[in-house]
Design a protein around this motif. Structure first.
Motif, PDB file in Angstrom:
ATOM      1  N   LEU A 212       0.811  -1.217   0.000  1.00  0.00           N
ATOM      2  CA  LEU A 212       0.000   0.000   0.000  1.00  0.00           C
ATOM      3  C   LEU A 212       0.846   1.269   0.000  1.00  0.00           C
ATOM      4  O   LEU A 212       0.409   2.302  -0.514  1.00  0.00           O
ATOM      5  N   ASP A 213       2.048   1.216   0.558  1.00  0.00           N
ATOM      6  CA  ASP A 213       2.902   2.402   0.577  1.00  0.00           C
ATOM      7  C   ASP A 213       3.200   2.874  -0.843  1.00  0.00           C
ATOM      8  O   ASP A 213       3.155   4.077  -1.137  1.00  0.00           O
ATOM      9  N   ALA A 214       3.512   1.930  -1.731  1.00  0.00           N
ATOM     10  CA  ALA A 214       3.815   2.297  -3.112  1.00  0.00           C
ATOM     11  C   ALA A 214       2.590   2.887  -3.802  1.00  0.00           C
ATOM     12  O   ALA A 214       2.695   3.854  -4.565  1.00  0.00           O
ATOM     13  N   LEU A 215       1.426   2.313  -3.536  1.00  0.00           N
ATOM     14  CA  LEU A 215       0.199   2.828  -4.133  1.00  0.00           C
ATOM     15  C   LEU A 215      -0.105   4.229  -3.622  1.00  0.00           C
ATOM     16  O   LEU A 215      -0.463   5.130  -4.404  1.00  0.00           O
ATOM     17  N   MET A 216       0.049   4.455  -2.327  1.00  0.00           N
ATOM     18  CA  MET A 216      -0.189   5.779  -1.757  1.00  0.00           C
ATOM     19  C   MET A 216       0.778   6.807  -2.332  1.00  0.00           C
ATOM     20  O   MET A 216       0.393   7.949  -2.615  1.00  0.00           O
ATOM     21  N   HIS A 217       2.029   6.406  -2.507  1.00  0.00           N
ATOM     22  CA  HIS A 217       3.019   7.324  -3.082  1.00  0.00           C
ATOM     23  C   HIS A 217       2.607   7.699  -4.510  1.00  0.00           C
ATOM     24  O   HIS A 217       2.738   8.868  -4.896  1.00  0.00           O
ATOM     25  N   TRP A 218       2.119   6.740  -5.253  1.00  0.00           N
ATOM     26  CA  TRP A 218       1.687   7.017  -6.628  1.00  0.00           C
ATOM     27  C   TRP A 218       0.500   7.979  -6.642  1.00  0.00           C
ATOM     28  O   TRP A 218       0.449   8.907  -7.458  1.00  0.00           O
ATOM     29  N   PHE A 219      -0.454   7.762  -5.752  1.00  0.00           N
ATOM     30  CA  PHE A 219      -1.588   8.693  -5.640  1.00  0.00           C
ATOM     31  C   PHE A 219      -1.103  10.105  -5.346  1.00  0.00           C
ATOM     32  O   PHE A 219      -1.579  11.080  -5.939  1.00  0.00           O
ATOM     33  N   SER A 220      -0.179  10.232  -4.405  1.00  0.00           N
ATOM     34  CA  SER A 220       0.335  11.547  -4.028  1.00  0.00           C
ATOM     35  C   SER A 220       1.006  12.230  -5.227  1.00  0.00           C
ATOM     36  O   SER A 220       0.821  13.425  -5.468  1.00  0.00           O
ATOM     37  N   HIS A 221       1.749  11.443  -5.980  1.00  0.00           N
ATOM     38  CA  HIS A 221       2.430  11.988  -7.173  1.00  0.00           C
ATOM     39  C   HIS A 221       1.402  12.441  -8.201  1.00  0.00           C
ATOM     40  O   HIS A 221       1.563  13.515  -8.821  1.00  0.00           O
ATOM     41  N   GLN A 222       0.333  11.649  -8.400  1.00  0.00           N
ATOM     42  CA  GLN A 222      -0.680  12.024  -9.362  1.00  0.00           C
ATOM     43  C   GLN A 222      -1.385  13.318  -8.952  1.00  0.00           C
ATOM     44  O   GLN A 222      -1.703  14.159  -9.789  1.00  0.00           O
TER      45      GLN A 222
END
Length: 224
Positions: A212-222
């Motif tokens: 989930l950390d990687a997914l959250m980081h991707w959301f933040s970047h988007q």
């Protein structure tokens, strides 16, 4: 073109060429403008029933800090998911679609009217659990997330290509039980690469929090 029915009366077949989605598309553009004005990253989350959509959204509500997460939930009946998501800290509004197997943009717009979105950064639209009906309906989202559970099998992208071709991101969920259910990870990734090469892929367990950390980081970047 005219013909005759069994009763002898003439019948007429009329070909309708009007874009049946035009009304929805107009409402979707209106939603998109409102979401942009509110500074929201908006995702349309689609999957089959039982894939873990609500569990994933609960995790996102817990972990997206400090701003609250907004969720518009679509189900044929009950407000069970909205209750779960509010308990997880999300601001949630439930849409009950009755017999309708998908959400439409006008429904989402009305639900957004009920949502206290001040201070929010992320809005998640949990679509009705279905791999066919919701595909054609733009809701005004910026990104489309398709959730694939390991319990569904690795061939889902081949069976429902239209949905996966429309995805910006595919999340493979329940990876913690992949071995137990005989999930063929290599085949699933190959199928996704063939059908949805445009999609970002994340492998997670909404239950354990793995990935989930990687997914959250991707959301933040988007959002940025």
């Amino acid at each position: 073109m005219c013909s005759h029915c069994s009763c002898g009366q003439p019948t007429r077949t009329v070909q309708l060429r009007h874009n049946l989605l035009a009304t929805n598309d107009t409402a979707a553009e209106r939603n998109r403008e409102r979401f942009a004005a509110a500074g929201l990253l908006v995702l349309n989350v689609l999957s089959a029933p039982g894939s873990g959509k609500t569990a994933l959204l609960e995790q996102l509500a817990h972990q997206w800090r400090p701003a609250p997460v907004g969720v518009i939930v679509g189900d044929l009946a009950t407000d069970n998911d909205a209750i779960r998501l509010r308990a997880a800290g999300a601001r949630a509004v439930q849409i009950q679609t009755g017999d309708l197997c998908h959400l439409e943009a006008a429904m989402v717009g009305r639900a957004f009217d009920q949502l206290e979105h001040q201070g929010m950064e992320l809005l998640l639209i949990e679509n009705v659990g279905n791999l066919v009906c919701p595909t054609a309906f733009d809701l005004g989202e910026q990104l489309r997330l398709v959730l694939l559970s390991v319990t569904e099998g690795e061939d889902k992208p081949l069976k429902y290509p239209a949905l996966f071709k429309s995805a910006d991101v595919v999340v493979i969920n329940k990876v913690d039980i992949a071995a137990a259910v005989g999930f063929d990870r290599a085949a699933a990734l190959a199928n996704l690469a063939g059908v949805a090469p445009q999609a970002q892929i994340f492998e997670v367990s909404a239950r354990s929090g793995v990935g989930l950390d990687a997914l959250m980081h991707w959301f933040s970047h988007q959002r940025q």
